[in-house]
Design a protein around this motif. Structure first.
Motif, PDB file in Angstrom:
ATOM      1  N   VAL A   1      96.956  55.889  28.106  1.00 30.69           N
ATOM      2  CA  VAL A   1      95.524  55.679  27.900  1.00 30.69           C
ATOM      3  C   VAL A   1      95.121  54.298  28.427  1.00 30.69           C
ATOM      4  N   PRO A   2      94.086  54.200  29.275  1.00 27.33           N
ATOM      5  CA  PRO A   2      93.600  52.881  29.716  1.00 27.33           C
ATOM      6  C   PRO A   2      93.177  52.032  28.528  1.00 27.33           C
ATOM      7  N   ALA A   3      93.330  50.723  28.660  1.00 27.70           N
ATOM      8  CA  ALA A   3      93.068  49.826  27.533  1.00 27.70           C
ATOM      9  C   ALA A   3      91.642  49.969  27.011  1.00 27.70           C
ATOM     10  N   PHE A   4      90.664  50.108  27.915  1.00 26.80           N
ATOM     11  CA  PHE A   4      89.265  50.167  27.470  1.00 26.80           C
ATOM     12  C   PHE A   4      88.926  51.494  26.797  1.00 26.80           C
ATOM     13  N   ALA A   5      89.780  52.534  27.011  1.00 26.08           N
ATOM     14  CA  ALA A   5      89.503  53.852  26.448  1.00 26.08           C
ATOM     15  C   ALA A   5      90.171  54.068  25.100  1.00 26.08           C
ATOM     16  N   ARG A   6      90.900  53.067  24.602  1.00 28.41           N
ATOM     17  CA  ARG A   6      91.566  53.231  23.317  1.00 28.41           C
ATOM     18  C   ARG A   6      90.557  53.280  22.171  1.00 28.41           C
ATOM     19  N   LYS A   7      91.002  53.786  21.054  1.00 25.21           N
ATOM     20  CA  LYS A   7      90.156  53.891  19.869  1.00 25.21           C
ATOM     21  C   LYS A   7      89.656  52.502  19.472  1.00 25.21           C
ATOM     22  N   GLY A   8      88.323  52.372  19.324  1.00 25.75           N
ATOM     23  CA  GLY A   8      87.745  51.098  18.925  1.00 25.75           C
ATOM     24  C   GLY A   8      87.540  50.117  20.056  1.00 25.75           C
TER      25      GLY A   8
ATOM     26  N   ALA B   1      88.827  45.188  29.176  1.00 28.24           N
ATOM     27  CA  ALA B   1      88.911  45.913  27.910  1.00 28.24           C
ATOM     28  C   ALA B   1      88.492  44.990  26.779  1.00 28.24           C
ATOM     29  N   LEU B   2      87.515  45.448  25.977  1.00 27.98           N
ATOM     30  CA  LEU B   2      86.970  44.640  24.881  1.00 27.98           C
ATOM     31  C   LEU B   2      86.863  45.494  23.629  1.00 27.98           C
ATOM     32  N   THR B   3      87.096  44.883  22.499  1.00 28.89           N
ATOM     33  CA  THR B   3      86.867  45.603  21.253  1.00 28.89           C
ATOM     34  C   THR B   3      85.390  45.937  21.137  1.00 28.89           C
TER      35      THR B   3
ATOM     36  N   THR C   1      91.882  57.877  21.464  1.00 24.85           N
ATOM     37  CA  THR C   1      90.856  57.328  22.345  1.00 24.85           C
ATOM     38  C   THR C   1      89.487  57.355  21.687  1.00 24.85           C
ATOM     39  N   GLY C   2      88.569  56.575  22.268  1.00 27.47           N
ATOM     40  CA  GLY C   2      87.172  56.616  21.853  1.00 27.47           C
ATOM     41  C   GLY C   2      86.345  57.486  22.767  1.00 27.47           C
ATOM     42  N   LEU C   3      87.008  58.297  23.585  1.00 23.78           N
ATOM     43  CA  LEU C   3      86.319  59.151  24.536  1.00 23.78           C
ATOM     44  C   LEU C   3      85.845  60.440  23.867  1.00 23.78           C
ATOM     45  N   GLU C   4      84.886  61.068  24.513  1.00 26.71           N
ATOM     46  CA  GLU C   4      84.423  62.380  24.070  1.00 26.71           C
ATOM     47  C   GLU C   4      85.339  63.433  24.677  1.00 26.71           C
ATOM     48  N   VAL C   5      86.050  64.142  23.853  1.00 25.66           N
ATOM     49  CA  VAL C   5      87.000  65.147  24.336  1.00 25.66           C
ATOM     50  C   VAL C   5      86.269  66.455  24.578  1.00 25.66           C
ATOM     51  N   ALA C   6      86.344  66.939  25.823  1.00 23.78           N
ATOM     52  CA  ALA C   6      85.616  68.149  26.216  1.00 23.78           C
ATOM     53  C   ALA C   6      86.607  69.226  26.654  1.00 23.78           C
ATOM     54  N   ARG C   7      86.389  70.444  26.221  1.00 21.82           N
ATOM     55  CA  ARG C   7      87.206  71.593  26.652  1.00 21.82           C
ATOM     56  C   ARG C   7      86.584  72.167  27.918  1.00 21.82           C
TER      57      ARG C   7
ATOM     58  N   PRO D   1      79.842  49.354  23.425  1.00 19.73           N
ATOM     59  CA  PRO D   1      80.091  50.572  22.639  1.00 19.73           C
ATOM     60  C   PRO D   1      81.526  51.064  22.849  1.00 19.73           C
ATOM     61  N   GLU D   2      81.980  51.884  21.941  1.00 16.48           N
ATOM     62  CA  GLU D   2      83.322  52.446  22.029  1.00 16.48           C
ATOM     63  C   GLU D   2      83.370  53.543  23.100  1.00 16.48           C
ATOM     64  N   GLY D   3      84.461  53.536  23.869  1.00 14.30           N
ATOM     65  CA  GLY D   3      84.693  54.606  24.834  1.00 14.30           C
ATOM     66  C   GLY D   3      83.773  54.584  26.028  1.00 14.30           C
ATOM     67  N   VAL D   4      83.191  53.417  26.346  1.00 13.62           N
ATOM     68  CA  VAL D   4      82.248  53.311  27.454  1.00 13.62           C
ATOM     69  C   VAL D   4      82.726  52.228  28.412  1.00 13.62           C
ATOM     70  N   ARG D   5      82.655  52.516  29.703  1.00 14.48           N
ATOM     71  CA  ARG D   5      82.973  51.541  30.744  1.00 14.48           C
ATOM     72  C   ARG D   5      81.644  51.106  31.364  1.00 14.48           C
ATOM     73  N   LEU D   6      81.107  49.973  30.900  1.00 18.77           N
ATOM     74  CA  LEU D   6      79.789  49.517  31.326  1.00 18.77           C
ATOM     75  C   LEU D   6      79.887  48.659  32.572  1.00 18.77           C
TER      76      LEU D   6
END
Length: 318
Positions: free
Chosen positions: A141-148, A174-176, A54-60, A199-204
């Protein structure tokens, strides 16, 4: 001027808020059957898979281990994910079996949309968990949250046409990651063309700018002005066609008398009366038609021009 006469020329009607990448956290349920080392290994493995896919920020999250097991209960999974306070939560329910094998309930919870997607892995050897977990998470993984990739959402009932593809209201497109041509289509029929960098990993979410929102009581102005402007165009065009028709009729009138030779003093031969009379009658009909068309056309042209000027002046005064 409070209303927009040409909506498609307004390229700055919407704006994209400045937001960071959405966050993904991992929660583990095992009911106390795993050791602390095994818990840490599973959590670290799941977080590594999240970063790879994913392009998300992984938080513990502080409380990453939960007792009990949600299994297939969506309400329980949503409640578990809500405690993490991140936009996405990967919930792993691990149940040890004999000979070190594991049953794993894998659920992806989108806390923004309250959606749940889940799959199960049965009888996985502990040593092969990484190999088995990666394709399962990739499928959730949702399409928009994939890497890139990133996502775009239209406000309210509006729709989006992105790169020529139409989407439904509220749909996450979902967009590149990178620039895209975006048409925002309002229910009123107005469209706004923008070029956005996703931007990557963002749902605008596209939001109307406050300085372009219509004022109360001004919603009827565009439709009135649009109708008046259209009426002026139609009236002027019909008038111009009538004037053109009068010129054609005038030409036909002159053409009807082209072969008629008048009987004047000293001129012989001349056209006989029986032949000349019908020609003069036809020329007269053409002339009368041309006069009518010329008068009507001139009037319509004047009215059309007057409507255009009135609409222009009234729109500037609003």
């Amino acid at each position: 001027m409070k209303r927009l006469l040409v909506p498609f020329l307004v390229l700055s009607l919407v704006s994209l808020p400045a937001v960071g990448a959405e966050r993904l956290s991992v929660r583990l349920q095992h009911g106390g059957t795993l050791s602390a080392a095994e818990v840490e290994r599973v959590l670290s493995l799941a977080e590594q898979v999240g970063r790879e896919l994913t392009g998300l920020e992984v938080a513990r999250v502080a409380e990453g281990v939960l007792s009990g097991r949600c299994g297939a209960q969506d309400a329980c999974l949503r409640a578990t994910a809500a405690e993490a306070r991140t936009e996405h939560v990967l919930v792993l329910g691990v149940v040890p079996r004999r000979q070190g094998a594991l049953d794993v309930d894998v659920a992806w919870v989108d806390t923004v949309r309250a959606s749940v997607a889940k799959r199960a892995v049965v009888g996985v050897p502990a040593a092969g968990l990484a190999k088995e977990l990666r394709p399962v998470v990739a499928a959730l993984v949702p399409a928009f949250a994939r890497k890139g990739w990133g996502g775009l959402v239209a406000p309210g009932p509006a729709r989006l046409r992105v790169d020529g593809r139409m989407t439904g209201p509220g749909e996450v497109v979902a967009l590149t990651a990178g620039p895209h041509e975006v048409d925002l289509l309002q229910p009123s029929g107005e469209a706004t063309l923008t070029r956005e960098r996703i931007p990557e990993g963002v749902r605008l979410r596209l939001e109307p700018r406050p300085d372009f929102l219509p004022e109360a009581g001004a919603s009827q102005a565009p439709s009135r002005g649009k109708g008046l402007r259209t009426a002026s165009y139609v009236t002027f065009s019909v008038g111009a066609l009538a004037v053109a028709g009068s010129l054609v009729a005038g030409g036909l009138s002159r053409g009807a008398l082209r072969d008629v030779e008048p009987c004047e003093a000293g001129q012989r031969p001349c056209t006989a009366f029986t032949t000349a009379s019908p020609a003069y009658a036809q020329a007269g009909r053409y002339a009368r038609t041309g006069n009518v068309l010329l008068g009507a056309g001139a009037g319509l042209v004047t009215v059309g021009a007057g409507l255009f000027v009135f609409d222009l002046l009234s729109s500037q005064s609003e």
